[in-house]
Motif scaffolding. Structure first.
Motif, PDB file in Angstrom:
ATOM      1  N   LYS A   3       0.835  -1.193   0.000  1.00 32.59           N
ATOM      2  CA  LYS A   3       0.000   0.000   0.000  1.00 32.59           C
ATOM      3  C   LYS A   3       0.865   1.237   0.000  1.00 32.59           C
ATOM      4  O   LYS A   3       1.810   1.354   0.756  1.00 32.59           O
ATOM      5  CB  LYS A   3      -0.917   0.008   1.229  1.00 32.59           C
ATOM      6  CG  LYS A   3      -1.705   1.303   1.418  1.00 32.59           C
ATOM      7  CD  LYS A   3      -2.494   1.216   2.697  1.00 32.59           C
ATOM      8  CE  LYS A   3      -3.167   2.535   3.013  1.00 32.59           C
ATOM      9  NZ  LYS A   3      -3.857   2.510   4.298  1.00 32.59           N
ATOM     10  N   THR A   5       0.397   5.285   0.575  1.00 31.24           N
ATOM     11  CA  THR A   5      -0.552   6.274   1.038  1.00 31.24           C
ATOM     12  C   THR A   5      -0.075   7.652   0.640  1.00 31.24           C
ATOM     13  O   THR A   5       1.049   8.026   0.931  1.00 31.24           O
ATOM     14  CB  THR A   5      -0.706   6.212   2.571  1.00 31.24           C
ATOM     15  OG1 THR A   5      -1.143   4.915   2.920  1.00 31.24           O
ATOM     16  CG2 THR A   5      -1.712   7.238   3.050  1.00 31.24           C
ATOM     17  N   LYS A  34      -2.123  -1.287  -3.208  1.00 31.35           N
ATOM     18  CA  LYS A  34      -3.090  -0.254  -2.865  1.00 31.35           C
ATOM     19  C   LYS A  34      -2.419   1.108  -2.887  1.00 31.35           C
ATOM     20  O   LYS A  34      -1.360   1.304  -2.316  1.00 31.35           O
ATOM     21  CB  LYS A  34      -3.708  -0.494  -1.489  1.00 31.35           C
ATOM     22  CG  LYS A  34      -4.690   0.618  -1.096  1.00 31.35           C
ATOM     23  CD  LYS A  34      -5.384   0.353   0.221  1.00 31.35           C
ATOM     24  CE  LYS A  34      -6.347   1.481   0.536  1.00 31.35           C
ATOM     25  NZ  LYS A  34      -7.086   1.265   1.795  1.00 31.35           N
ATOM     26  N   ASP A  35      -3.053   2.063  -3.568  1.00 26.52           N
ATOM     27  CA  ASP A  35      -2.635   3.460  -3.551  1.00 26.52           C
ATOM     28  C   ASP A  35      -3.760   4.259  -2.907  1.00 26.52           C
ATOM     29  O   ASP A  35      -4.926   4.100  -3.269  1.00 26.52           O
ATOM     30  CB  ASP A  35      -2.377   3.996  -4.962  1.00 26.52           C
ATOM     31  CG  ASP A  35      -1.134   3.386  -5.590  1.00 26.52           C
ATOM     32  OD1 ASP A  35      -0.256   2.967  -4.813  1.00 26.52           O
ATOM     33  OD2 ASP A  35      -1.054   3.334  -6.821  1.00 26.52           O
ATOM     34  N   GLU A  36      -3.405   5.121  -1.977  1.00 28.82           N
ATOM     35  CA  GLU A  36      -4.399   5.905  -1.250  1.00 28.82           C
ATOM     36  C   GLU A  36      -3.963   7.360  -1.178  1.00 28.82           C
ATOM     37  O   GLU A  36      -2.819   7.659  -0.874  1.00 28.82           O
ATOM     38  CB  GLU A  36      -4.584   5.352   0.162  1.00 28.82           C
ATOM     39  CG  GLU A  36      -5.633   6.065   0.986  1.00 28.82           C
ATOM     40  CD  GLU A  36      -5.810   5.400   2.335  1.00 28.82           C
ATOM     41  OE1 GLU A  36      -5.093   5.796   3.282  1.00 28.82           O
ATOM     42  OE2 GLU A  36      -6.634   4.472   2.440  1.00 28.82           O
ATOM     43  N   ILE A  53     -10.764  10.900   1.214  1.00 27.48           N
ATOM     44  CA  ILE A  53      -9.806   9.851   0.890  1.00 27.48           C
ATOM     45  C   ILE A  53     -10.218   9.164  -0.414  1.00 27.48           C
ATOM     46  O   ILE A  53     -11.372   8.766  -0.587  1.00 27.48           O
ATOM     47  CB  ILE A  53      -9.718   8.808   2.012  1.00 27.48           C
ATOM     48  CG1 ILE A  53      -9.283   9.488   3.320  1.00 27.48           C
ATOM     49  CG2 ILE A  53      -8.758   7.688   1.646  1.00 27.48           C
ATOM     50  CD1 ILE A  53      -9.244   8.558   4.510  1.00 27.48           C
ATOM     51  N   SER A  55      -9.014   5.966  -2.952  1.00 33.48           N
ATOM     52  CA  SER A  55      -8.176   4.760  -2.917  1.00 33.48           C
ATOM     53  C   SER A  55      -8.360   3.902  -4.166  1.00 33.48           C
ATOM     54  O   SER A  55      -9.403   3.931  -4.816  1.00 33.48           O
ATOM     55  CB  SER A  55      -8.502   3.912  -1.684  1.00 33.48           C
ATOM     56  OG  SER A  55      -8.257   4.635  -0.488  1.00 33.48           O
ATOM     57  N   TRP A  56      -7.312   3.144  -4.476  1.00 33.58           N
ATOM     58  CA  TRP A  56      -7.323   2.184  -5.576  1.00 33.58           C
ATOM     59  C   TRP A  56      -6.671   0.897  -5.092  1.00 33.58           C
ATOM     60  O   TRP A  56      -5.574   0.915  -4.534  1.00 33.58           O
ATOM     61  CB  TRP A  56      -6.556   2.737  -6.781  1.00 33.58           C
ATOM     62  CG  TRP A  56      -6.213   1.711  -7.825  1.00 33.58           C
ATOM     63  CD1 TRP A  56      -7.072   0.916  -8.511  1.00 33.58           C
ATOM     64  CD2 TRP A  56      -4.895   1.365  -8.284  1.00 33.58           C
ATOM     65  NE1 TRP A  56      -6.384   0.096  -9.394  1.00 33.58           N
ATOM     66  CE2 TRP A  56      -5.047   0.349  -9.268  1.00 33.58           C
ATOM     67  CE3 TRP A  56      -3.610   1.823  -7.978  1.00 33.58           C
ATOM     68  CZ2 TRP A  56      -3.956  -0.217  -9.921  1.00 33.58           C
ATOM     69  CZ3 TRP A  56      -2.526   1.258  -8.633  1.00 33.58           C
ATOM     70  CH2 TRP A  56      -2.706   0.258  -9.605  1.00 33.58           C
ATOM     71  N   TYR A 101     -11.942   1.140  -7.257  1.00 32.96           N
ATOM     72  CA  TYR A 101     -11.658   2.538  -6.920  1.00 32.96           C
ATOM     73  C   TYR A 101     -12.773   3.033  -5.997  1.00 32.96           C
ATOM     74  O   TYR A 101     -13.955   2.878  -6.315  1.00 32.96           O
ATOM     75  CB  TYR A 101     -11.624   3.406  -8.185  1.00 32.96           C
ATOM     76  CG  TYR A 101     -10.561   3.028  -9.188  1.00 32.96           C
ATOM     77  CD1 TYR A 101      -9.340   3.699  -9.229  1.00 32.96           C
ATOM     78  CD2 TYR A 101     -10.786   2.003 -10.112  1.00 32.96           C
ATOM     79  CE1 TYR A 101      -8.368   3.360 -10.156  1.00 32.96           C
ATOM     80  CE2 TYR A 101      -9.817   1.658 -11.047  1.00 32.96           C
ATOM     81  CZ  TYR A 101      -8.613   2.340 -11.064  1.00 32.96           C
ATOM     82  OH  TYR A 101      -7.646   2.000 -11.983  1.00 32.96           O
ATOM     83  N   ARG A 103     -13.893   6.031  -2.622  1.00 38.18           N
ATOM     84  CA  ARG A 103     -13.553   7.209  -1.832  1.00 38.18           C
ATOM     85  C   ARG A 103     -14.464   7.269  -0.609  1.00 38.18           C
ATOM     86  O   ARG A 103     -15.493   6.602  -0.536  1.00 38.18           O
ATOM     87  CB  ARG A 103     -13.711   8.491  -2.652  1.00 38.18           C
ATOM     88  CG  ARG A 103     -15.153   8.849  -2.996  1.00 38.18           C
ATOM     89  CD  ARG A 103     -15.209  10.102  -3.847  1.00 38.18           C
ATOM     90  NE  ARG A 103     -16.595  10.372  -4.260  1.00 38.18           N
ATOM     91  CZ  ARG A 103     -16.917  11.277  -5.184  1.00 38.18           C
ATOM     92  NH1 ARG A 103     -15.963  11.978  -5.778  1.00 38.18           N
ATOM     93  NH2 ARG A 103     -18.185  11.469  -5.501  1.00 38.18           N
TER      94      ARG A 103
END
Length: 230
Positions: A3, A5, A34-36, A53, A55-56, A101, A103
């Protein structure tokens, strides 16, 4: 699950923070990414008004029974009709394809505190008092990493902070600001606006200084940035 962030503090400045964690799935061997990104809208002093927030999550094996703990509200799938199953703060994702995806909003305290002070003609002023004024302006932006542990390294007590990359940006209207500069940042102009950008590693200076392994004055990035303008 790996991840990253990213925390973007908007309105006055934006920060992008990254770190690695692991999320659970039924197949513990699969590689899940995970990318946030956290968009935090700031007050003029740097305190947070609210956070959004985005996120993917990606898995080559598909998004099946992927679990994560979220301190969020109003979680919304942005590119599908599927909704996560929720048990307290644990969210379980099952969606078609290899990506999800979403949020939501959050009130969780950020790991980086931002403090902004304003100095006009050598005197510190409240930001609301600057409206309609003229003079030499300095804006001091200080980012403090609020997380850290103390370790003994080579017999010396050292504070180790989690490593976050912070990318900052401030937008100045060319109608009101001239001669904008930031010694360790970049100034970009589109004619109507001058945009100051800079990169920081909040807490990195303190870690190196407490370890006695670097001259922090020689570092190209710092915890405090000063922007000057007329």
């Amino acid at each position: 699950m790996k991840k990253k962030t990213a925390i973007l503090i908007c309105s006055v400045l934006s920060l992008m923070l990254s770190q690695n964690v692991v999320l659970a799935s039924e197949n513990q061997e699969e590689d899940i990414q995970k990318d946030e990104t956290v968009y935090a809208i700031l007050h003029a002093d740097g305190s947070v008004d609210h956070e959004i927030i985005s996120s993917w999550i990606h898995s080559d094996s598909g998004i099946k029974d992927i679990k994560e703990t979220l301190h969020m509200q109003n979680v919304e799938n942005l590119k599908g009709e599927e909704e996560p199953s929720v048990n307290g703060n644990q969210y379980t994702w099952n969606v078609e394809g290899n990506d999800v995806y979403y949020r939501g909003s959050s009130e969780k305290q950020l790991p980086i505190e931002v403090n902004i002070t304003y100095i006009l003609d050598g005197k510190e002023r409240n930001p609301q008092d600057l409206v309609g004024k003229s003079g030499k302006l300095k804006i001091h932006i200080t980012m403090t990493n609020t997380s850290g542990t103390k370790k003994i390294i080579n017999g010396k007590e050292t504070t180790i902070h989690p490593l976050y990359l912070a990318a900052g940006m401030i937008d100045f209207s060319s109608d009101h600001f001239h001669n904008v500069n930031c010694q360790d940042g970049k100034v970009l102009s589109d004619g109507n606006n001058q945009i100051v950008t800079f990169v920081a590693l909040p807490g990195f200076e303190d870690t190196l200084q407490s370890a006695g392994i670097a001259d922090i004055e020689e570092l190209p990035i710092h915890d405090t940035y000063v922007i000057e303008a007329d």
